[in-house]
Design a protein around this motif. Sequence first.
Motif, PDB file in Angstrom:
ATOM      1  N   SER A 274       7.640  -0.440  15.549  1.00  0.00           N
ATOM      2  CA  SER A 274       6.924   0.097  14.387  1.00  0.00           C
ATOM      3  C   SER A 274       5.843  -0.883  13.942  1.00  0.00           C
ATOM      4  O   SER A 274       4.784  -0.483  13.453  1.00  0.00           O
TER       5      SER A 274
ATOM      6  N   LEU B 200       2.947  -0.436  16.189  1.00  0.00           N
ATOM      7  CA  LEU B 200       2.216   0.778  15.809  1.00  0.00           C
ATOM      8  C   LEU B 200       1.221   0.454  14.693  1.00  0.00           C
ATOM      9  O   LEU B 200       0.108   0.979  14.661  1.00  0.00           O
TER      10      LEU B 200
ATOM     11  N   ARG C  26      -3.353   0.720  13.458  1.00  0.00           N
ATOM     12  CA  ARG C  26      -4.058   0.997  12.203  1.00  0.00           C
ATOM     13  C   ARG C  26      -4.986  -0.152  11.847  1.00  0.00           C
ATOM     14  O   ARG C  26      -6.090   0.076  11.349  1.00  0.00           O
TER      15      ARG C  26
ATOM     16  N   ARG D 260      -7.994   0.448  14.038  1.00  0.00           N
ATOM     17  CA  ARG D 260      -8.829   1.621  13.754  1.00  0.00           C
ATOM     18  C   ARG D 260      -9.477   1.576  12.388  1.00  0.00           C
ATOM     19  O   ARG D 260     -10.541   2.126  12.186  1.00  0.00           O
TER      20      ARG D 260
ATOM     21  N   ASP E 142      -7.422  -0.109   4.435  1.00  0.00           N
ATOM     22  CA  ASP E 142      -6.428   0.360   5.401  1.00  0.00           C
ATOM     23  C   ASP E 142      -5.892  -0.805   6.230  1.00  0.00           C
ATOM     24  O   ASP E 142      -4.698  -0.906   6.488  1.00  0.00           O
TER      25      ASP E 142
ATOM     26  N   LEU F 204      -3.542  -2.858   4.194  1.00  0.00           N
ATOM     27  CA  LEU F 204      -2.251  -2.178   4.040  1.00  0.00           C
ATOM     28  C   LEU F 204      -1.399  -2.381   5.283  1.00  0.00           C
ATOM     29  O   LEU F 204      -0.198  -2.652   5.197  1.00  0.00           O
TER      30      LEU F 204
ATOM     31  N   LEU G  79       2.257  -4.152   5.758  1.00  0.00           N
ATOM     32  CA  LEU G  79       3.403  -3.594   6.494  1.00  0.00           C
ATOM     33  C   LEU G  79       3.931  -4.619   7.497  1.00  0.00           C
ATOM     34  O   LEU G  79       5.144  -4.740   7.699  1.00  0.00           O
TER      35      LEU G  79
ATOM     36  N   LEU H 266      10.048   3.002  10.681  1.00  0.00           N
ATOM     37  CA  LEU H 266       9.324   3.718  11.725  1.00  0.00           C
ATOM     38  C   LEU H 266       8.480   4.837  11.121  1.00  0.00           C
ATOM     39  O   LEU H 266       7.304   5.023  11.466  1.00  0.00           O
TER      40      LEU H 266
ATOM     41  N   GLY I 283       7.403   4.966   8.096  1.00  0.00           N
ATOM     42  CA  GLY I 283       6.293   4.368   7.358  1.00  0.00           C
ATOM     43  C   GLY I 283       5.126   4.036   8.283  1.00  0.00           C
ATOM     44  O   GLY I 283       3.966   4.303   7.971  1.00  0.00           O
ATOM     45  N   SER I 284       5.460   3.479   9.451  1.00  0.00           N
ATOM     46  CA  SER I 284       4.411   3.134  10.413  1.00  0.00           C
ATOM     47  C   SER I 284       3.683   4.371  10.893  1.00  0.00           C
ATOM     48  O   SER I 284       2.447   4.391  10.962  1.00  0.00           O
TER      49      SER I 284
ATOM     50  N   LEU J 134       1.492   5.617   8.276  1.00  0.00           N
ATOM     51  CA  LEU J 134       0.287   4.799   8.179  1.00  0.00           C
ATOM     52  C   LEU J 134      -0.727   5.207   9.239  1.00  0.00           C
ATOM     53  O   LEU J 134      -1.931   5.141   9.024  1.00  0.00           O
ATOM     54  N   LEU J 135      -0.202   5.635  10.378  1.00  0.00           N
ATOM     55  CA  LEU J 135      -1.105   6.048  11.450  1.00  0.00           C
ATOM     56  C   LEU J 135      -1.650   7.452  11.243  1.00  0.00           C
ATOM     57  O   LEU J 135      -2.811   7.732  11.516  1.00  0.00           O
ATOM     58  N   ARG J 136      -0.774   8.362  10.764  1.00  0.00           N
ATOM     59  CA  ARG J 136      -1.129   9.771  10.802  1.00  0.00           C
ATOM     60  C   ARG J 136      -1.815  10.264   9.536  1.00  0.00           C
ATOM     61  O   ARG J 136      -2.575  11.222   9.599  1.00  0.00           O
ATOM     62  N   PHE J 137      -1.520   9.629   8.401  1.00  0.00           N
ATOM     63  CA  PHE J 137      -2.060  10.161   7.152  1.00  0.00           C
ATOM     64  C   PHE J 137      -3.581  10.014   7.112  1.00  0.00           C
ATOM     65  O   PHE J 137      -4.133   9.056   7.661  1.00  0.00           O
TER      66      PHE J 137
ATOM     67  N   THR K 101      -6.654   6.666   2.543  1.00  0.00           N
ATOM     68  CA  THR K 101      -5.987   5.428   2.156  1.00  0.00           C
ATOM     69  C   THR K 101      -4.875   5.651   1.139  1.00  0.00           C
ATOM     70  O   THR K 101      -3.834   5.002   1.205  1.00  0.00           O
TER      71      THR K 101
ATOM     72  N   ARG L 160      -1.832   6.754   2.727  1.00  0.00           N
ATOM     73  CA  ARG L 160      -1.283   5.666   3.534  1.00  0.00           C
ATOM     74  C   ARG L 160      -0.519   4.681   2.670  1.00  0.00           C
ATOM     75  O   ARG L 160       0.503   4.139   3.088  1.00  0.00           O
TER      76      ARG L 160
ATOM     77  N   LEU M 124       3.337   3.525   3.189  1.00  0.00           N
ATOM     78  CA  LEU M 124       3.682   2.109   3.269  1.00  0.00           C
ATOM     79  C   LEU M 124       4.798   1.738   2.297  1.00  0.00           C
ATOM     80  O   LEU M 124       5.749   1.034   2.656  1.00  0.00           O
TER      81      LEU M 124
END
Lengths: 389, 107, 97, 152
Positions: B15, B18, B22, B25, B31, B34, B38, C21, C23-24, C27-30, C33, C36, C40
């Motif tokens: 995770s 992953l 972010r 990107r 972002d 953030l 994490l 997981l 949350g991650s 963070l990627l899909r939303f 900000t 996100r 988080l």
Amino acid sequence: MIAFDILLGLGMLLAAAGVFWSADLFRAIVMFVVFGVLLALAWLRLQAPDLALAEAAIGAGLTGVLLLDTLSVLRAKKTAAGKLPPVDQQLLNTFTSTRACAAQNNHGKGHENLRFLAVGLLSLGILIALQAALFMRPEAAVNLPSMVAEGIPDAGIEHPITAVLLNFRSYDTLLEVAVLLVAVIIGLSLRIPSNSNEQQAPSSALIGARQAAYAGVISEDGGNDPILRNFTQRLIPLVLVTGGYILWAGSTMPGGAFQAGALIAAAGVIARLAGYNIASRVDQLLRFGLVLGFLVFLTVAASVMFGGRPFLNYPDGWAGSLIFFIEAMLTFSIGLTLLSLFVHSPGDGAEPNAKSSQRSVKSGSTVGSDNGVGNRPPGNSGKAEADHD
Amino acid sequence: MADFLTIAAIVLLISLLLGLIRVWRGPGAADRMLAAQLFGTTGVGIVLLLAVITDNGALFDIALVLSLLAAVAILAFVRRLKLQQSAADASSLSTKNDTAANKKEGQ
Amino acid sequence: MSLLLTIVQTILIGTGVLFFLVGSIGLLRFPDTYTRIHALTKADNLGLGMLVVGLLPFANSPQQALKILLCWVLILAASSVSAYLVANKLQNEEPDA
Amino acid sequence: MISFSVDFWYAGIGAALIALSLLAFLLSKRLLKKLLAFNIMGSGVFLMMVGMAQTQNDGAADAVPQALVLTGIVVAVSATALALVVIRRFALASVVAALAAENKAAENDAAENDAAEKNGAERTGSDTAVSDTTVTDTALTDPNLNKNGDPQ
């Protein structure tokens, strides 16, 4: 656990590649912070909790802040100097922007390709050589862990790494502290003198930048935002207490002067970032604090010679307490060193002659809670107002 | 139980990686910050798990330090935005201040 | 009894890791900000929280248990403050959003 | 042929980091990027040191390289902080000098504008209103420095 190691190793390589491939410097810095977290985990897997602790405090915390802060100052300057002649624009871009590289690359594309090829071959060669060295490593001539284990009972300290640092190899540590001292002296001598604000800035754009930095740091962040203020007020004492605990724990378990010093510096940095003026009223205290650790270390190292012992050879039975005393002083000095390299950075805009100490962190936070604006050093406030007018 | 904890640590690491996407990107600086936040939190979780797996009490200290400094980068980041904003304001004001600055210079 | 404890621990740690997981992935899909930040904070609060509660019985001494709990409290404070700060800055930057 | 060893793996990662950051260090044009690459190169060296020493000892934790690396980390961070101070000073100096040159140019004829940009150092140096500090700062921003000092 093998899967964990493989993932972590690849993740470190990815993060490092992310740092290098980022055109955007901000992204590179965030990637670097991420790399620091991953490196701390790698140290854990290498059974080196001391290094993980240092990396967590320094790599993930302090260095990231230093880099972000520098980037912000550089970009603020660039914004303030938006109407510069092109030559100087390009110079500024060297520090911050991405376009400058492209512009520079344009004249000499073939040359650039050749350079890339040469450097790539060099790196590849070094990679192969290093990996070959790893595979064909010689047998260890001496068994260091067992030697350390033999020496521990006489070292006066239980934790092997602290014993190595301050007893078996204390020469290295003494010289390291000297190196830190030299670094901070150079850093301090490079700062902008506080009274040169007006003389140095021939145009108001720069004054604007400094003014902006001043306002951004001192009044707005810490003074107006109650959540930030309350949070940092509770966080800073905790960080300081943890620093003390890490120092104390260093005799029996991972921890010690360096990690504790990094935490103390971090406390100062947090105070600074939150907008508290951590300026001490006593300039001499800072100077004294910077050299304190080195002086104490050197004095102890030399004074044992009066008893007929070699340099840095602690008397029997005294080693434990002497080491702890030296470590406590070192913590203070290392914390101050790292902090003053941060606070005294030139072009920081805000009170260029800020001094810091543990005591003033506390006094700063109490003053800051009353009103964030009113805690400027008396000598500097008049000047700042002059800039405003 | 140790196996389960190891798997948990590996999932946490996944995770975390992953989150690296972010950071890469973006698109905004916020972002990225953030995602870095994490990373700090997940790092604390992994260190806690490793501490239990290897039964090394000292690792709790490392988790403590990591969580203490989790917010520092965000603080620096917020200050960064402030600086850039106010610098932008200042440079738009700078023409107004030009005469005052010149006067000062002459003294 | 110890079996029951193990089961409860497994469930807690498993859920905590799942929250990380999620949350991650969030963070990627939303898309923006603000959402996100939402993803988080779930990882910070619930993920680490459940992990910490699940790991508490492993602590060898009350001090260690206290340290583990302190980690969570600190992360909780840090994440809420940073979520607030980031959202606040965004709001200031673009008042319409 | 060789069973997986944690220390050996991370030493290999350290070697890869050294090579990677050497590439970035030599190719990148920006000072901050070079500094980051330098830092990561240091981390790679540290990883190799500890990993290799512990591989030789069959995976037992070795306090001596760890202690030396701890020293190295602290020196590296102070060196980084010092480098950042220098970078900031350099950037500030370039802004000051550029603004000085620009101010001067605005006062002069349009024909002299070109000269003001090129020879900003000497021009502001003769200006009595500017302090000594600025003179030395201005010398730093000679346009030639951009070519010589930067890409190396």
